[in-house]
Design a protein around this motif. Structure first.
Motif, PDB file in Angstrom:
ATOM      1  N   MET A 107     -44.300  43.419   2.946  1.00  0.00           N
ATOM      2  CA  MET A 107     -45.528  44.085   3.385  1.00  0.00           C
ATOM      3  C   MET A 107     -46.234  44.719   2.191  1.00  0.00           C
ATOM      4  SD  MET A 107     -46.013  47.135   6.197  1.00  0.00           S
ATOM      5  CE  MET A 107     -45.428  46.055   7.506  1.00  0.00           C
ATOM      6  N   SER A 108     -47.567  44.594   2.154  1.00  0.00           N
ATOM      7  CA  SER A 108     -48.330  45.173   1.072  1.00  0.00           C
ATOM      8  C   SER A 108     -48.372  46.695   1.189  1.00  0.00           C
ATOM      9  CB  SER A 108     -49.768  44.634   1.093  1.00  0.00           C
ATOM     10  OG  SER A 108     -50.584  45.342   0.189  1.00  0.00           O
ATOM     11  N   ILE A 109     -48.314  47.358   0.042  1.00  0.00           N
ATOM     12  CA  ILE A 109     -48.448  48.816   0.015  1.00  0.00           C
ATOM     13  C   ILE A 109     -49.891  49.216  -0.281  1.00  0.00           C
ATOM     14  CG2 ILE A 109     -46.064  49.143  -0.720  1.00  0.00           C
ATOM     15  CD1 ILE A 109     -47.131  49.642  -3.550  1.00  0.00           C
ATOM     16  N   PHE A 110     -50.777  48.232  -0.391  1.00  0.00           N
ATOM     17  CA  PHE A 110     -52.154  48.481  -0.771  1.00  0.00           C
ATOM     18  C   PHE A 110     -53.098  48.349   0.420  1.00  0.00           C
ATOM     19  CE2 PHE A 110     -49.939  46.774  -4.470  1.00  0.00           C
ATOM     20  CZ  PHE A 110     -50.205  47.756  -5.414  1.00  0.00           C
ATOM     21  N   SER A 111     -54.299  48.847   0.246  1.00  0.00           N
ATOM     22  CA  SER A 111     -55.337  48.744   1.262  1.00  0.00           C
ATOM     23  C   SER A 111     -55.717  47.290   1.496  1.00  0.00           C
ATOM     24  CB  SER A 111     -56.580  49.518   0.804  1.00  0.00           C
ATOM     25  OG  SER A 111     -57.726  49.125   1.516  1.00  0.00           O
ATOM     26  N   TYR A 128     -43.713  33.124  -2.995  1.00  0.00           N
ATOM     27  CA  TYR A 128     -43.825  33.135  -1.530  1.00  0.00           C
ATOM     28  C   TYR A 128     -44.196  34.534  -1.040  1.00  0.00           C
ATOM     29  CZ  TYR A 128     -42.180  31.904   3.246  1.00  0.00           C
ATOM     30  OH  TYR A 128     -42.078  31.654   4.596  1.00  0.00           O
ATOM     31  N   GLU A 129     -43.483  35.552  -1.523  1.00  0.00           N
ATOM     32  CA  GLU A 129     -43.752  36.928  -1.104  1.00  0.00           C
ATOM     33  C   GLU A 129     -45.097  37.417  -1.628  1.00  0.00           C
ATOM     34  OE1 GLU A 129     -42.140  38.822   1.015  1.00  0.00           O
ATOM     35  OE2 GLU A 129     -40.676  37.223   1.346  1.00  0.00           O
ATOM     36  N   THR A 130     -45.465  36.978  -2.829  1.00  0.00           N
ATOM     37  CA  THR A 130     -46.753  37.381  -3.389  1.00  0.00           C
ATOM     38  C   THR A 130     -47.899  36.870  -2.536  1.00  0.00           C
ATOM     39  OG1 THR A 130     -45.839  37.420  -5.632  1.00  0.00           O
ATOM     40  CG2 THR A 130     -48.230  37.270  -5.435  1.00  0.00           C
ATOM     41  N   ALA A 131     -47.782  35.649  -2.042  1.00  0.00           N
ATOM     42  CA  ALA A 131     -48.816  35.105  -1.161  1.00  0.00           C
ATOM     43  C   ALA A 131     -48.981  35.967   0.083  1.00  0.00           C
ATOM     44  CB  ALA A 131     -48.459  33.672  -0.777  1.00  0.00           C
ATOM     45  N   LYS A 132     -47.872  36.399   0.650  1.00  0.00           N
ATOM     46  CA  LYS A 132     -47.922  37.248   1.845  1.00  0.00           C
ATOM     47  C   LYS A 132     -48.640  38.559   1.553  1.00  0.00           C
ATOM     48  CE  LYS A 132     -43.652  35.590   4.052  1.00  0.00           C
ATOM     49  NZ  LYS A 132     -42.307  36.000   4.536  1.00  0.00           N
ATOM     50  N   MET A 139     -53.867  41.955   1.663  1.00  0.00           N
ATOM     51  CA  MET A 139     -54.836  42.736   0.893  1.00  0.00           C
ATOM     52  C   MET A 139     -56.238  42.173   0.985  1.00  0.00           C
ATOM     53  SD  MET A 139     -52.436  43.416  -2.448  1.00  0.00           S
ATOM     54  CE  MET A 139     -53.676  44.289  -3.393  1.00  0.00           C
ATOM     55  N   GLY A 140     -56.410  41.132   1.796  1.00  0.00           N
ATOM     56  CA  GLY A 140     -57.737  40.577   2.017  1.00  0.00           C
ATOM     57  C   GLY A 140     -58.159  39.485   1.073  1.00  0.00           C
ATOM     58  N   ALA A 141     -57.257  39.031   0.199  1.00  0.00           N
ATOM     59  CA  ALA A 141     -57.614  37.996  -0.767  1.00  0.00           C
ATOM     60  C   ALA A 141     -57.721  36.627  -0.105  1.00  0.00           C
ATOM     61  CB  ALA A 141     -56.570  37.949  -1.883  1.00  0.00           C
ATOM     62  N   TRP A 142     -58.539  35.785  -0.715  1.00  0.00           N
ATOM     63  CA  TRP A 142     -58.534  34.361  -0.387  1.00  0.00           C
ATOM     64  C   TRP A 142     -57.472  33.740  -1.294  1.00  0.00           C
ATOM     65  CZ3 TRP A 142     -61.733  33.068   3.556  1.00  0.00           C
ATOM     66  CH2 TRP A 142     -62.798  33.924   3.830  1.00  0.00           C
ATOM     67  N   VAL A 143     -56.511  33.063  -0.711  1.00  0.00           N
ATOM     68  CA  VAL A 143     -55.343  32.628  -1.476  1.00  0.00           C
ATOM     69  C   VAL A 143     -55.176  31.115  -1.444  1.00  0.00           C
ATOM     70  CG1 VAL A 143     -52.839  32.781  -1.677  1.00  0.00           C
ATOM     71  CG2 VAL A 143     -54.152  34.812  -1.057  1.00  0.00           C
ATOM     72  N   THR A 144     -55.084  30.528  -2.630  1.00  0.00           N
ATOM     73  CA  THR A 144     -54.686  29.130  -2.767  1.00  0.00           C
ATOM     74  C   THR A 144     -53.236  29.112  -3.212  1.00  0.00           C
ATOM     75  OG1 THR A 144     -56.892  28.298  -3.327  1.00  0.00           O
ATOM     76  CG2 THR A 144     -55.017  26.968  -4.021  1.00  0.00           C
ATOM     77  N   ILE A 145     -52.389  28.420  -2.462  1.00  0.00           N
ATOM     78  CA  ILE A 145     -50.973  28.343  -2.817  1.00  0.00           C
ATOM     79  C   ILE A 145     -50.623  26.900  -3.166  1.00  0.00           C
ATOM     80  CG2 ILE A 145     -50.230  30.361  -1.518  1.00  0.00           C
ATOM     81  CD1 ILE A 145     -49.442  28.552   0.779  1.00  0.00           C
ATOM     82  N   GLN A 183     -45.542  25.330   6.058  1.00  0.00           N
ATOM     83  CA  GLN A 183     -44.854  26.375   6.804  1.00  0.00           C
ATOM     84  C   GLN A 183     -45.336  27.755   6.365  1.00  0.00           C
ATOM     85  OE1 GLN A 183     -42.846  26.245   9.448  1.00  0.00           O
ATOM     86  NE2 GLN A 183     -42.817  28.490   9.427  1.00  0.00           N
ATOM     87  N   LEU A 184     -45.501  27.935   5.062  1.00  0.00           N
ATOM     88  CA  LEU A 184     -45.985  29.214   4.557  1.00  0.00           C
ATOM     89  C   LEU A 184     -47.396  29.490   5.054  1.00  0.00           C
ATOM     90  CD1 LEU A 184     -45.803  31.749   2.865  1.00  0.00           C
ATOM     91  CD2 LEU A 184     -46.373  30.400   0.843  1.00  0.00           C
ATOM     92  N   LYS A 185     -48.224  28.467   5.077  1.00  0.00           N
ATOM     93  CA  LYS A 185     -49.600  28.658   5.561  1.00  0.00           C
ATOM     94  C   LYS A 185     -49.598  29.144   7.009  1.00  0.00           C
ATOM     95  CE  LYS A 185     -54.085  26.465   6.178  1.00  0.00           C
ATOM     96  NZ  LYS A 185     -54.916  25.257   6.002  1.00  0.00           N
TER      97      LYS A 185
END
Length: 266
Positions: A1-5, A25-29, A34-40, A50-52
């Motif tokens: 879980m993120s500790i950030f806004s 894997y955890e960084t993507a979560k 945190m509201g980012a658009w993420v390319t994995i 599965q991660l998606k």
């Protein structure tokens, strides 16, 4: 879980390599929260899918894009960046999490292993970063976080290949950071010690076998050698990476953040 806004990286596009397991894997979560658009990206498309699915359970909308890629292939590196930009636009953040362990004592280290570790942990990561960085130069903004290791700050018995590759990552991070900051781009590294992931388990298992003890005993021994008494979690490393991507770390440049439970003190 993120500790950030949830606003900390809202609307920022971050590319994460090596996202099919462990720290990536955890960084993507964390970044999705945190509201980012993420390319994995990674080599295993099934794990990416599965991660998606898992990420989109927590996401408010279509924040995740997957692109299978083998970073050893120039065509895949080029296609990865092109497809990511086509989906979410400018890549503001790059997290270089892809890498492998492995190696042997010097007298038994073969050339094939040495090449594989150095190429995957340093060379191909550098070449992908170079491609993303050129676009950052046009925008004069961005943040790059390289996954190094405590082994990139000090040698390890039987780990010449791995340590050498991570020393290379730290040296590259520091040198590139001096160039990049002139253009408003930050480059940093994280240097974890033992993290509760498959890569660490494999290392501990090999050491346990060498010492004639069970894996469970090896885990206890590894934890006892850490001042905090435990391995770091992937989530703790992910939150540190996230911090380095945010404006909260705006004047942190060329650093190698140690996440080791105090191991570096011994």
């Amino acid at each position: 879980m993120s500790i950030f806004s949830t606003e900390a990286l809202k609307g920022k596009h971050v590319l994460i390599t090596g996202a099919t397991g462990g720290i990536g894997y955890e960084t993507a979560k964390v970044l999705v929260e945190m509201g980012a658009w993420v390319t994995i990206t990674g080599r295993n498309k099934e794990k990416l899918e599965q991660l998606k699915k898992e990420l989109l359970q927590a996401a408010s909308n279509e924040q995740v894009f997957i692109q299978q890629a083998d970073l050893a292939k120039q065509e895949d590196r080029e296609n990865l960046v092109a497809q990511a930009e086509n989906k979410f636009g400018f890549i503001y953040g790059l997290v270089n999490s892809a890498g492998i362990g492995g190696g042997n004592v010097v007298e038994e280290l073969d050339e094939e292993t040495l090449d594989r570790v150095m190429e995957l942990n340093f060379k191909y990561t550098f070449l992908l970063t170079q491609r993303v960085y050129r676009k950052m130069l046009e925008k004069k903004e961005g943040s790059i976080v390289n996954l190094a290791s405590l082994s990139g700050l000090r040698g390890t018995h039987g780990g010449t290949a791995y340590a050498a590759s991570k020393f290379a990552v730290v040296g590259w991070t520091q040198s590139m950071a001096l160039e990049a900051i002139e253009h408003g781009i930050r480059v940093n590294a994280v240097c974890p010690g033992y993290v509760d992931t498959e890569m660490a388990w494999n290392s501990i298992r090999r050491r346990a076998e060498k010492n004639g003890i069970s894996f469970e005993e090896g885990m206890k021994q590894a934890a006892s050698e850490i001042p905090s008494g435990r391995l770091s979690t992937p989530e703790e490393v992910a939150n540190s990476i996230a911090f380095l991507l945010t404006d909260a770390s705006g004047n942190i440049v060329g650093e190698s953040l140690k996440i080791s439970g105090g191991s570096v003190m011994r």
